[in-house]
Design an enzyme around this catalytic site. Structure first.
Site, PDB file in Angstrom:
ATOM      1  N   THR A  63       0.825  -1.222   0.000  1.00 53.93           N
ATOM      2  CA  THR A  63       0.000   0.000   0.000  1.00 53.93           C
ATOM      3  C   THR A  63       0.853   1.264   0.000  1.00 53.93           C
ATOM      4  OG1 THR A  63      -1.239  -1.264   1.647  1.00 53.93           O
ATOM      5  CG2 THR A  63      -2.100   0.927   1.069  1.00 53.93           C
ATOM      6  N   THR A  64       1.715   1.381   0.990  1.00 52.79           N
ATOM      7  CA  THR A  64       2.462   2.619   1.194  1.00 52.79           C
ATOM      8  C   THR A  64       3.359   2.904  -0.013  1.00 52.79           C
ATOM      9  OG1 THR A  64       2.490   1.915   3.495  1.00 52.79           O
ATOM     10  CG2 THR A  64       3.816   3.840   2.945  1.00 52.79           C
ATOM     11  N   TRP A  65       3.956   1.860  -0.520  1.00 51.60           N
ATOM     12  CA  TRP A  65       4.843   1.975  -1.685  1.00 51.60           C
ATOM     13  C   TRP A  65       4.050   2.482  -2.896  1.00 51.60           C
ATOM     14  CZ3 TRP A  65       7.779  -2.879  -4.010  1.00 51.60           C
ATOM     15  CH2 TRP A  65       8.837  -2.427  -4.801  1.00 51.60           C
ATOM     16  N   HIS A 132      -8.178  -0.266   3.352  1.00 51.98           N
ATOM     17  CA  HIS A 132      -8.048  -1.723   3.493  1.00 51.98           C
ATOM     18  C   HIS A 132      -9.428  -2.358   3.708  1.00 51.98           C
ATOM     19  CE1 HIS A 132      -3.754  -1.430   3.736  1.00 51.98           C
ATOM     20  NE2 HIS A 132      -3.679  -1.005   4.973  1.00 51.98           N
ATOM     21  N   ARG A 154      -0.343  -9.149  -3.296  1.00 49.51           N
ATOM     22  CA  ARG A 154       0.964  -9.692  -2.890  1.00 49.51           C
ATOM     23  C   ARG A 154       0.775 -11.175  -2.597  1.00 49.51           C
ATOM     24  NH1 ARG A 154       4.917  -7.400   2.015  1.00 49.51           N
ATOM     25  NH2 ARG A 154       6.812  -8.422   1.248  1.00 49.51           N
ATOM     26  N   TYR A 216       2.809  -6.554  -5.967  1.00 49.35           N
ATOM     27  CA  TYR A 216       4.030  -6.186  -5.230  1.00 49.35           C
ATOM     28  C   TYR A 216       5.251  -6.759  -5.949  1.00 49.35           C
ATOM     29  CZ  TYR A 216       7.256  -5.871  -1.246  1.00 49.35           C
ATOM     30  OH  TYR A 216       8.318  -5.586  -0.430  1.00 49.35           O
ATOM     31  N   PHE A 252      13.502   0.999  -1.749  1.00 46.15           N
ATOM     32  CA  PHE A 252      13.287   0.539  -0.367  1.00 46.15           C
ATOM     33  C   PHE A 252      14.107   1.373   0.627  1.00 46.15           C
ATOM     34  CE2 PHE A 252      14.341  -2.109   3.269  1.00 46.15           C
ATOM     35  CZ  PHE A 252      13.072  -2.443   3.704  1.00 46.15           C
TER      36      PHE A 252
END
Ligand code: PPS
Length: 332
Positions: A63-65, A132, A154, A216, A252
């Site tokens: 999500t955050t990515w 979510h 993912r 992902y 990352f």
């Protein structure tokens, strides 16, 4: 009744976020905390705009990515703007509903997290909204207004492992055993419910023109092509000059040390707040962060923690659920 009552009792004992009880949605195999009730109707009735972008993910699937990637694409790779906390730029719609603890509520006063639904309603358009929640609990207007919807998948064992660490170290506050956690994940007895029931309705929508499906694993393998595909879907372009800087920003290591996205500020605020509480407080404090939200970022991390027996259990459940829920061509 939700089914698997023994596991339900187990998580009531072992998940701090569930201490005030549950809200069950057996038809869609979802469990949320009791306090979500206060937000449910507001979210279902919320106004949706056709220029919205809704980023829908089962927890811990990237999500955050992808949030940061979408925000940067939508905002012409604006590094200055990206210094604002990600919660402010792209709100987590139902977050306030996930908070039952009075201590946590108190700590969030005066921040965008105090009432994330109101905050989302007032966000300047075009909005990028993270959720979510299972599709059935999202605003009913999503089906009429046809905003852009992006979902990220993912591999389920890796999602479960990431979720285990998240719940051990951060919000949720899981105090049980690792194997029991995986068992609850397999049976959908975890916050947000079953991975498979969550993803099945999204997967069914994958070919709609207003929907983009990402994984992902493809982001890990070839982020540049995912950026290009997402930009095209959003009606934007990322110039050649901007591309390498953006890929670096989304790497990352950069995200792990970027305080606008790594949740450190949030964890600090909680820690600070909790340390100032009177010693005799009637409620157990929420768990403080003992680890990094942007943790390891690898494909296949489940091999480091799951036994062969557990891997087999996951694979069996996965193939059964895909059949039962008709998730044809699902990528895993
Ligand atoms: S949450 O809490 O549901 O919003 O979590 P979510 O952001 O969906 O998922 C967190 C996992 O994504 C990893 N992550 C990344 N991987 C690779 N590259 C980048 N830039 C990146 N940013 C976040 C994060 O580390 C979590 O995975 P694990 O396996 O736990 O490391």
């Amino acid at each position: 009744m939700y089914g698997n009552e023994e596991l339900v009792e187990y998580i009531k004992e072992h998940v701090i976020g569930f201490k005030n009880g549950f809200k069950f949605y057996p038809d869609i195999k979802c469990i949320l905390n009791k306090g979500f009730e206060n937000y449910e109707k507001r979210i279902r009735d919320m106004e949706v705009y056709d220029d919205d972008v809704w980023l829908l993910t089962y927890p811990k699937c990237g999500t955050t990515w992808s949030q940061e990637m979408c925000w940067m694409i939508m905002n012409n790779v604006n590094y200055k703007g990206a210094e604002a906390n990600i919660f402010e730029r792209t709100p987590f719609l139902e977050f306030s509903g996930m908070v039952d603890s009075d201590i946590l509520k108190e700590a969030l006063k005066g921040t965008p997290m105090e009432d994330t639904v109101t905050y989302t309603e007032n966000l300047p358009r075009p909005r990028l909204i993270k959720s979510h929640l299972p599709f059935a609990l999202l605003p009913s207007q999503l089906l009429e207004k046809k905003p852009k919807i992006i979902f990220v998948l993912r591999e389920p064992k890796d999602a479960a492992v990431s979720s285990y660490h998240h719940n051990r170290m951060m919000a949720g506050g899981y105090t049980g055993t690792v194997d029991k956690f995986f068992e609850t994940f397999l049976k959908g007895v975890v916050m947000n419910g079953s991975y498979w029931h969550f993803n099945a309705p999204l997967w069914e929508m994958r070919n709609e023109p207003n929907v983009l499906a990402l994984t992902y694993e493809e982001m890990k393998k070839d982020l540049e092509s995912v950026v290009r595909r997402t930009a095209k879907f959003l009606g934007k372009t990322v110039s050649e000059e901007d591309m390498s800087g953006l890929l670096d920003h989304l790497s990352f290591n950069k995200m792990k040390t970027n305080n606008a996205v790594n949740m450190k500020a949030f964890a600090e605020r909680l820690k600070d707040f909790i340390s100032k509480l009177p010693a005799q407080h009637g409620e157990a404090p929420p768990p403080s962060s003992g680890g990094d939200f942007i943790r390891k970022g690898e494909v296949g991390d489940h091999k480091n923690i799951m036994s062969t027996e557990m891997i087999n259990k996951f694979n069996e459940t996965h193939s059964k659920m895909k059949d039962d829920l008709e998730m044809k061509d699902f990528p895993y």
